[in-house]
Write a protein that holds these residues in place. Structure first.
Motif, PDB file in Angstrom:
ATOM      1  N   PHE A 226      35.498  56.005  34.562  1.00 43.77           N
ATOM      2  CA  PHE A 226      35.703  55.443  35.900  1.00 43.77           C
ATOM      3  C   PHE A 226      34.446  54.755  36.415  1.00 43.77           C
ATOM      4  O   PHE A 226      34.516  53.684  37.015  1.00 43.77           O
ATOM      5  CB  PHE A 226      36.137  56.528  36.886  1.00 43.77           C
ATOM      6  CG  PHE A 226      37.621  56.685  36.960  1.00 43.77           C
ATOM      7  CD1 PHE A 226      38.394  55.696  37.543  1.00 43.77           C
ATOM      8  CD2 PHE A 226      38.238  57.792  36.438  1.00 43.77           C
ATOM      9  CE1 PHE A 226      39.770  55.822  37.608  1.00 43.77           C
ATOM     10  CE2 PHE A 226      39.618  57.934  36.499  1.00 43.77           C
ATOM     11  CZ  PHE A 226      40.384  56.949  37.079  1.00 43.77           C
TER      12      PHE A 226
ATOM     13  N   MET B 112      34.207  51.439  34.829  1.00 43.05           N
ATOM     14  CA  MET B 112      35.137  50.429  35.342  1.00 43.05           C
ATOM     15  C   MET B 112      34.743  49.955  36.737  1.00 43.05           C
ATOM     16  O   MET B 112      34.774  48.773  37.034  1.00 43.05           O
ATOM     17  CB  MET B 112      36.554  50.976  35.347  1.00 43.05           C
ATOM     18  CG  MET B 112      37.014  51.349  33.952  1.00 43.05           C
ATOM     19  SD  MET B 112      38.793  51.365  33.780  1.00 43.05           S
ATOM     20  CE  MET B 112      39.070  50.048  32.651  1.00 43.05           C
TER      21      MET B 112
ATOM     22  N   ASN C 178      33.063  46.208  37.730  1.00 44.12           N
ATOM     23  CA  ASN C 178      33.755  45.360  38.706  1.00 44.12           C
ATOM     24  C   ASN C 178      33.012  45.230  40.019  1.00 44.12           C
ATOM     25  O   ASN C 178      33.432  44.471  40.877  1.00 44.12           O
ATOM     26  CB  ASN C 178      35.130  45.955  39.019  1.00 44.12           C
ATOM     27  CG  ASN C 178      36.190  45.450  38.071  1.00 44.12           C
ATOM     28  OD1 ASN C 178      35.998  44.433  37.421  1.00 44.12           O
ATOM     29  ND2 ASN C 178      37.300  46.148  38.012  1.00 44.12           N
TER      30      ASN C 178
ATOM     31  N   SER D 155      34.891  38.720  30.701  1.00 37.44           N
ATOM     32  CA  SER D 155      34.484  39.789  31.614  1.00 37.44           C
ATOM     33  C   SER D 155      35.482  40.947  31.607  1.00 37.44           C
ATOM     34  O   SER D 155      35.124  42.069  31.933  1.00 37.44           O
ATOM     35  CB  SER D 155      34.347  39.249  33.031  1.00 37.44           C
ATOM     36  OG  SER D 155      35.608  39.175  33.667  1.00 37.44           O
ATOM     37  N   LEU D 156      36.734  40.660  31.250  1.00 36.78           N
ATOM     38  CA  LEU D 156      37.747  41.723  31.269  1.00 36.78           C
ATOM     39  C   LEU D 156      37.831  42.490  29.950  1.00 36.78           C
ATOM     40  O   LEU D 156      38.390  43.582  29.900  1.00 36.78           O
ATOM     41  CB  LEU D 156      39.125  41.137  31.603  1.00 36.78           C
ATOM     42  CG  LEU D 156      39.310  40.593  33.018  1.00 36.78           C
ATOM     43  CD1 LEU D 156      40.716  40.044  33.201  1.00 36.78           C
ATOM     44  CD2 LEU D 156      39.048  41.661  34.064  1.00 36.78           C
TER      45      LEU D 156
ATOM     46  N   LEU E 220      36.541  46.071  29.991  1.00 40.07           N
ATOM     47  CA  LEU E 220      37.436  46.913  30.778  1.00 40.07           C
ATOM     48  C   LEU E 220      38.690  47.241  29.981  1.00 40.07           C
ATOM     49  O   LEU E 220      39.171  48.365  29.977  1.00 40.07           O
ATOM     50  CB  LEU E 220      37.845  46.192  32.064  1.00 40.07           C
ATOM     51  CG  LEU E 220      36.774  45.989  33.111  1.00 40.07           C
ATOM     52  CD1 LEU E 220      37.339  45.236  34.299  1.00 40.07           C
ATOM     53  CD2 LEU E 220      36.230  47.331  33.563  1.00 40.07           C
ATOM     54  N   PHE E 221      39.198  46.216  29.319  1.00 37.77           N
ATOM     55  CA  PHE E 221      40.425  46.418  28.569  1.00 37.77           C
ATOM     56  C   PHE E 221      40.219  47.420  27.435  1.00 37.77           C
ATOM     57  O   PHE E 221      41.048  48.294  27.198  1.00 37.77           O
ATOM     58  CB  PHE E 221      40.935  45.084  28.030  1.00 37.77           C
ATOM     59  CG  PHE E 221      42.295  45.183  27.426  1.00 37.77           C
ATOM     60  CD1 PHE E 221      43.406  45.362  28.232  1.00 37.77           C
ATOM     61  CD2 PHE E 221      42.465  45.136  26.053  1.00 37.77           C
ATOM     62  CE1 PHE E 221      44.664  45.480  27.683  1.00 37.77           C
ATOM     63  CE2 PHE E 221      43.726  45.256  25.490  1.00 37.77           C
ATOM     64  CZ  PHE E 221      44.828  45.427  26.311  1.00 37.77           C
TER      65      PHE E 221
ATOM     66  N   PHE F 168      39.977  50.839  28.813  1.00 39.94           N
ATOM     67  CA  PHE F 168      41.333  51.248  29.190  1.00 39.94           C
ATOM     68  C   PHE F 168      42.111  51.728  27.969  1.00 39.94           C
ATOM     69  O   PHE F 168      42.751  52.774  27.985  1.00 39.94           O
ATOM     70  CB  PHE F 168      42.043  50.062  29.844  1.00 39.94           C
ATOM     71  CG  PHE F 168      43.513  50.268  30.060  1.00 39.94           C
ATOM     72  CD1 PHE F 168      43.984  51.110  31.053  1.00 39.94           C
ATOM     73  CD2 PHE F 168      44.435  49.605  29.280  1.00 39.94           C
ATOM     74  CE1 PHE F 168      45.328  51.294  31.268  1.00 39.94           C
ATOM     75  CE2 PHE F 168      45.795  49.781  29.478  1.00 39.94           C
ATOM     76  CZ  PHE F 168      46.238  50.625  30.473  1.00 39.94           C
TER      77      PHE F 168
ATOM     78  N   GLN G   3      42.506  55.756  28.148  1.00 39.49           N
ATOM     79  CA  GLN G   3      43.690  55.888  28.985  1.00 39.49           C
ATOM     80  C   GLN G   3      44.041  57.314  29.369  1.00 39.49           C
ATOM     81  O   GLN G   3      44.344  57.601  30.513  1.00 39.49           O
ATOM     82  CB  GLN G   3      44.851  55.303  28.203  1.00 39.49           C
ATOM     83  CG  GLN G   3      45.588  54.266  28.957  1.00 39.49           C
ATOM     84  CD  GLN G   3      46.949  54.087  28.368  1.00 39.49           C
ATOM     85  OE1 GLN G   3      47.906  54.573  28.912  1.00 39.49           O
ATOM     86  NE2 GLN G   3      47.023  53.408  27.248  1.00 39.49           N
TER      87      GLN G   3
ATOM     88  N   LEU H 295      43.690  48.648  37.406  1.00 34.27           N
ATOM     89  CA  LEU H 295      42.315  48.793  36.949  1.00 34.27           C
ATOM     90  C   LEU H 295      41.581  47.459  36.971  1.00 34.27           C
ATOM     91  O   LEU H 295      40.390  47.398  37.237  1.00 34.27           O
ATOM     92  CB  LEU H 295      42.285  49.373  35.532  1.00 34.27           C
ATOM     93  CG  LEU H 295      42.717  50.824  35.450  1.00 34.27           C
ATOM     94  CD1 LEU H 295      42.878  51.263  34.021  1.00 34.27           C
ATOM     95  CD2 LEU H 295      41.709  51.713  36.156  1.00 34.27           C
ATOM     96  N   LEU H 296      42.312  46.389  36.678  1.00 31.44           N
ATOM     97  CA  LEU H 296      41.663  45.082  36.630  1.00 31.44           C
ATOM     98  C   LEU H 296      41.707  44.387  37.990  1.00 31.44           C
ATOM     99  O   LEU H 296      40.900  43.499  38.264  1.00 31.44           O
ATOM    100  CB  LEU H 296      42.350  44.187  35.592  1.00 31.44           C
ATOM    101  CG  LEU H 296      42.501  44.768  34.192  1.00 31.44           C
ATOM    102  CD1 LEU H 296      43.191  43.768  33.276  1.00 31.44           C
ATOM    103  CD2 LEU H 296      41.155  45.162  33.610  1.00 31.44           C
TER     104      LEU H 296
ATOM    105  N   SER I  57      38.826  43.127  40.196  1.00 34.78           N
ATOM    106  CA  SER I  57      37.752  42.326  39.599  1.00 34.78           C
ATOM    107  C   SER I  57      37.786  40.888  40.097  1.00 34.78           C
ATOM    108  O   SER I  57      38.809  40.383  40.540  1.00 34.78           O
ATOM    109  CB  SER I  57      37.887  42.339  38.079  1.00 34.78           C
ATOM    110  OG  SER I  57      39.079  41.714  37.709  1.00 34.78           O
TER     111      SER I  57
END
Lengths: 303, 312
Positions: free
Chosen positions: A228, A231, A235, A278-279, A282-283, A286, A290, B130-131, B134
């Motif tokens: 967490f 993430m 962000n 940038s994602l 995060l992906f 995730f 998860q 979650l995204l 951003s």
């Protein structure tokens, strides 16, 4: 009670061939319903995920096609958006990725250390004012950051820390993320007390109990916290926007924002390309985290 | 138990009879609690007090703060941009949050029906949450709802020509941000799912024997037993929604435009405090935000007595 008696008897019970008929008819009906449910779910999934997929596909398209093609096909893989986006800011994009990584690592370490110590005290120690402190801690969980941000900014500007990552990292070492303290308290409460009592009888003090008994058993909670924190800080926009002022120190969200400033809406391809970059972290988090994310979320409601 | 539940419990169990409890761990606690104590006093409480004091001053970082009494508050009363930002924020909170929670509950209930592929659907619905916060997604949103954006491309395919740019039209710009908010219903959905799992199957079986229809079972069993979770989600999501910032900032390019239609309260606070460096005014605004959030949370807690059902 009267419900049971007044309930009308089902009609098919009176004639025998009827019941067989009902049984036979029921199966396709259930199939239909199940299929319908899946259709609804799949449609909903497509709606949810379509913008994301479209962004990924658009990042591989020339700009003029982004404005003409709402579909996801056909894709001619064209990585020029990525090359252009990577180089079009004051620093190559890798610079911002490194900055964000440093920020995230600092914050993760801070949260792990400070929150676990605090949580142990709340969950296991008997000390003066514990309940009140715990209530206060829970209330800070709901405190808007805006109430403290101005004086914090003044404080950090006086220490000369503005335009460094310290104002973003230091508070994590002071357990200001109450969510994680709470999450860890919940977790420690679930660890049988017999374990620490046994260690106690063997002559361990609280520090050894914490480090050698509780901490190893807390791994799932620590993992949740790590994921967490990763993430959120990856962000983090508001804090970075306030404290980081020169492009050299920008994190990924600020870099993306400055993209928008400099390019306006002219180079969506490059912007999408860097957005996708940038994602990706995060992906990945995730994908692999998860289980922890969902558990952590369900028990404390942290976002 | 959730944080909100925990707080209510603590409030209920104030009086503790019996002999005075001893505190054998005071010394170790001081060490374990040191980071939190430093943080609470240094990063939270003292800044809070300072922010309260600053609310009555004029301060721009360049000269020492100048005490101006209630002038910030007077200015706030007459500040039509501030009033507008409150309206925008209220609209966002009171339209967006219910929609988001209804979506969350609906899909949680659907997901809880023993559907195959549950974890797949759950992931797909959770990912946007979650995204969603951003900058990348906000940029995507800005393009999607732009004049040549994805939405209008699809619209053109369906025969709607000359659609407006949604984010550049004051009537629709806020709506696009609300939609983004609703899109991130995955996080409350996960909490609902966890709550639904805890409802004993036998309640439904008993009701089925009594001949209760599906709808009746939903409204007579699921909803009442889920009220603590609903309450928890409402409290948290309202508090969160009041503080939304990133989406409004990025979609409007940091201006809150067009014509202040996406000027969220926090965005206005940011502009006042950190681009115009009117720190006294920003502090006063922060306190108003705290009071508003506090009032709504208090109302939530008060009203909860009448509809939240604790099964204990």
């Amino acid at each position: 009670m009267t419900d049971l008696q007044s309930r009308p008897t089902p009609a098919p019970a009176t004639d025998d061939p009827g019941t067989a008929h009902v049984v036979r008819r029921k199966r396709p009906k259930r199939m239909v319903r199940r299929t319908a449910r899946h259709v609804v779910m799949i449609l909903a999934s497509i709606v949810m995920i379509y913008p994301l997929l479209w962004m990924v596909v658009s990042s591989l398209r020339p700009n003029d096609e982004i404005f003409r093609n709402p579909g996801l096909f056909p894709i001619s893989f064209d990585f020029s958006n990525y090359a252009r986006g990577w180089e079009s800011l004051a620093q190559p994009f890798s610079h911002y990725l490194i900055n964000s990584t440093l920020l995230v690592v600092g914050c993760v370490i801070g949260n792990l250390v400070a929150c676990s110590l605090t949580a142990y005290a709340f969950a296991r120690l008997k000390f003066w004012g514990r309940n009140i402190a715990f209530a206060i801690m829970l209330m800070t969980l709901m405190l808007p950051i805006h109430v403290v941000i101005v004086p914090q900014y003044i404080m950090f500007s006086q220490t000369g820390w503005v335009n460094t990552m310290l104002p973003l990292i230091l508070p994590k070492f002071l357990a200001t993320d109450a969510f994680f303290v709470f999450l860890m308290v919940q977790f420690i409460r679930g660890i049988p007390r017999e374990l620490d009592e046994a260690a106690r009888i063997d002559g361990c003090g609280h520090f050894r109990i914490f480090f050698q008994v509780i901490l190893p058993l807390m791994l799932p909670a620590l993992a949740t916290t790590t994921i967490f924190t990763f993430m959120w800080m990856w962000n983090d926009f508001f804090g970075s926007l306030i404290y980081l002022t020169t492009p050299d120190n920008f994190t990924v969200p600020l870099a993306l924002k400055s993209f928008l400033d400099t390019q306006g809406s002219s180079d969506w391809g490059a912007m999408f390309a860097m957005s996708v970059v940038s994602l990706i972290p995060l992906f990945l988090v995730f994908l692999f985290g998860q289980r922890f994310l969902i558990k952590g979320f369900a028990t404390t409601g942290i976002k | 138990m959730s944080a909100v539940g925990e707080l209510t419990q603590l409030a209920k169990s104030r009086k503790k009879g019996g002999p005075k409890e001893k505190h054998p761990d005071n010394k170790s606690a001081l060490v374990f609690m040191a980071p939190w104590l430093l943080g609470f006093f240094g990063i939270t409480l003292i800044p809070m007090i300072a922010s309260f004091a600053l609310a009555f001053t004029d301060y721009s970082l360049l000269a020492p703060p100048e005490f101006t009494g209630l002038s910030n508050i007077k200015e706030m009363i007459g500040d039509s941009r501030l009033h507008n930002s409150l309206v925008v924020t209220f609209l966002y909170v009171f339209v967006g949050t219910p929609l988001q929670l209804i979506m969350a509950l609906l899909l949680a209930v659907l997901l809880n029906q023993g559907l195959k592929g549950l974890s797949f659907y759950r992931s797909v619905f959770y990912l946007p949450s979650l995204l969603g916060g951003s900058v990348a997604i906000a940029i995507l949103w800005r393009q999607m709802f732009g004049a040549n954006g994805l939405i209008n491309q699809v619209g053109a395919m369906l025969g709607f020509e000359n659609l407006p740019g949604w984010v550049s039209n004051p009537d629709t710009a806020l709506g696009t941000i609300i939609l983004l908010h609703v899109w991130t219903f995955g996080s409350p959905m996960i909490i609902f799912l966890a709550g639904l799992r805890q409802i004993p199957e036998m309640y439904y079986e008993a009701a089925a024997v009594d001949g209760a229809s599906k709808l009746a079972r939903f409204f007579r069993i699921t909803i009442p037993l889920l009220t603590p979770i609903i309450f928890f989600n409402v409290v948290l999501q309202v508090i969160n929604a009041f503080q939304s910032f990133t989406q409004a900032f990025v979609v409007s390019g940091g201006t809150g435009g067009p014509s202040d239609s996406t000027m969220f309260y926090t965005l206005y606070l940011y502009i006042k405090g950190f681009t115009q460096f009117d720190m006294g005014y920003a502090s006063a605004m922060a306190w108003l935000l705290l009071i508003i959030v506090g009032i709504f949370t208090a109302i939530n807690f008060f009203v909860s007595k009448f509809w939240v059902f604790y099964d204990d």
